[in-house]
Scaffold this motif. Structure first.
Motif, PDB file in Angstrom:
ATOM      1  N   ALA A  23       0.932  -1.133   0.010  1.00  0.00           N
ATOM      2  CA  ALA A  23       0.033   0.091   0.192  1.00  0.00           C
ATOM      3  C   ALA A  23       0.829   1.390   0.053  1.00  0.00           C
ATOM      4  O   ALA A  23       0.493   2.373  -0.752  1.00  0.00           O
ATOM      5  N   PRO A  24       1.974   1.415   0.753  1.00  0.00           N
ATOM      6  CA  PRO A  24       2.615   2.734   0.659  1.00  0.00           C
ATOM      7  C   PRO A  24       3.439   3.054  -0.552  1.00  0.00           C
ATOM      8  O   PRO A  24       3.882   3.997  -0.769  1.00  0.00           O
ATOM      9  N   HIS A  25       3.461   1.803  -1.569  1.00  0.00           N
ATOM     10  CA  HIS A  25       4.391   2.013  -2.541  1.00  0.00           C
ATOM     11  C   HIS A  25       3.576   1.929  -4.046  1.00  0.00           C
ATOM     12  O   HIS A  25       4.154   2.024  -5.090  1.00  0.00           O
ATOM     13  N   ILE A  26       2.605   1.527  -3.883  1.00  0.00           N
ATOM     14  CA  ILE A  26       1.411   1.757  -5.107  1.00  0.00           C
ATOM     15  C   ILE A  26       0.494   2.706  -5.087  1.00  0.00           C
ATOM     16  O   ILE A  26       0.043   3.316  -4.156  1.00  0.00           O
ATOM     17  N   ARG A  27      -0.223   2.952  -6.147  1.00  0.00           N
ATOM     18  CA  ARG A  27      -1.232   3.880  -6.513  1.00  0.00           C
ATOM     19  C   ARG A  27      -2.686   2.971  -6.281  1.00  0.00           C
ATOM     20  O   ARG A  27      -2.735   1.990  -7.215  1.00  0.00           O
ATOM     21  N   ARG A  28      -3.761   3.616  -5.652  1.00  0.00           N
ATOM     22  CA  ARG A  28      -4.910   2.802  -6.207  1.00  0.00           C
ATOM     23  C   ARG A  28      -5.522   3.606  -7.195  1.00  0.00           C
ATOM     24  O   ARG A  28      -6.049   4.561  -7.206  1.00  0.00           O
TER      25      ARG A  28
END
Length: 323
Positions: A23-28
């Motif tokens: 979660a801290p490293h990708i975009r939703r």
């Protein structure tokens, strides 16, 4: 989880854990719609825009899950892989965020835009000939020299679990989907879709789309066993790789059908997406829309999730530009 053939397969619990880890490293990524494309196809299309990831492709999900799942001792020697582009640059991106080395074996014919991205994220490139056999032989030498952790582009439980987070988001973002369609090469994204949707929404039909000139997954699906081509020739460079045992497990058990399209149909779908959605997709991402346009009777009246898998395209060499 082990299947009857003893394969180490990811579970949906692995998808949930991967989603929290990355979660801290990708975009939703957003979902876009186009009334014009709906009218043209007779379906309601919902485009999941993985081309909006920082690294420009869905593969950052699986790469980040693998890299950030390593313990400190494993991570010391870095990671390595072979890839025509998007997994290479995604693994370089993930390794850069963790501060560890990354070496990638890439075909010498891989798009320069993808090579530049690998280097920009701090990865080291070792070139090979544009065939599966050359890629794997060159990688074996690289791994022996570096001792790095091998992160396979798709036939890796950590990668498949990471890719499964995309369809999890899509199912949360769009209610009432009847079907999801994504490109298929080695089968990492499709396997992730199968893993997730068979668990949380088993009524959703899963389709894969593939170039006619690299249709080994289609032929495998019809034959009931893996058929691998060594060096197929298609504009969709990311779809030239064959299925492997883990991805074949998911494809053979959960995919409804595999649809193929011509090179011109791929180009036309790229242009249409640019015109109607105002986004640029790379050739490897265009087969799903091309397949929908080619087979309207399959999708007419349905709510269909379409995964745009990446946007790392050389804007100076768009395939419809002559010269």
């Amino acid at each position: 989880m082990k299947d009857l053939d003893g394969l180490d397969l990811p579970t949906f619990e692995d998808v949930i854990a991967a989603h929290a880890r990355i979660a801290p490293h990708i975009r939703r990524t957003p979902v876009l719609v186009s009334e014009a494309l709906n009218a043209l196809t007779g379906a309601e299309l919902f485009f999941k825009c993985e081309n909006f990831q920082e690294a420009g492709a869905f593969k950052v999900r699986g790469a980040c899950n693998a890299v950030f799942g390593l313990d400190d001792e494993q991570a010391k020697l870095g990671v390595a892989t072979h890839s025509s582009g998007n997994h290479a640059l995604s693994l370089s991106y993930a390794a850069g965020r963790r501060g560890i080395p990354c070496t990638v074996v890439m075909p010498r014919t891989a798009p320069q835009a993808k090579k530049d991205a690998v280097i920009g994220y701090g990865g080291r490139i070792v070139e090979c000939e544009p065939s599966t056999s050359s890629r794997e032989a060159t990688f074996a030498r690289v791994q022996e020299e570096t001792g790095a952790e091998f992160v396979h582009p798709y036939n890796d439980p950590r990668v498949i679990a990471g890719q499964g987070t995309c369809s999890r988001e899509l199912a949360e973002q769009v209610e009432g989907l009847d079907a999801v369609i994504a490109p298929i090469g080695g089968g990492g994204m499709i396997s992730g879709c199968c893993l997730t949707l068979s668990t949380i929404a088993p009524h959703i039909k899963i389709y894969a789309a593939e170039p006619e000139q690299a249709d080994d997954a289609y032929r495998s699906f019809k034959a009931g066993h893996i058929i691998a081509d060594d060096a197929p020739d298609t504009i969709a460079d990311g779809l030239k790789v064959p299925l492997k045992d883990r991805t074949w497990h998911f494809v053979s058990n959960h995919v409804t059908d595999i649809l193929t399209c011509s090179e011109q149909e791929i180009i036309d779908a790229m242009k249409l997406t640019f015109k109607r959605l105002r986004v640029v997709m790379e050739p490897s991402c265009a087969p799903p829309l091309a397949a929908i346009l080619k087979n309207p009777e399959v999708f007419r009246g349905k709510r269909v999730g379409v995964i745009i898998t990446g946007g790392n395209v050389d804007l100076d060499r768009l395939p419809w530009i002559k010269g």
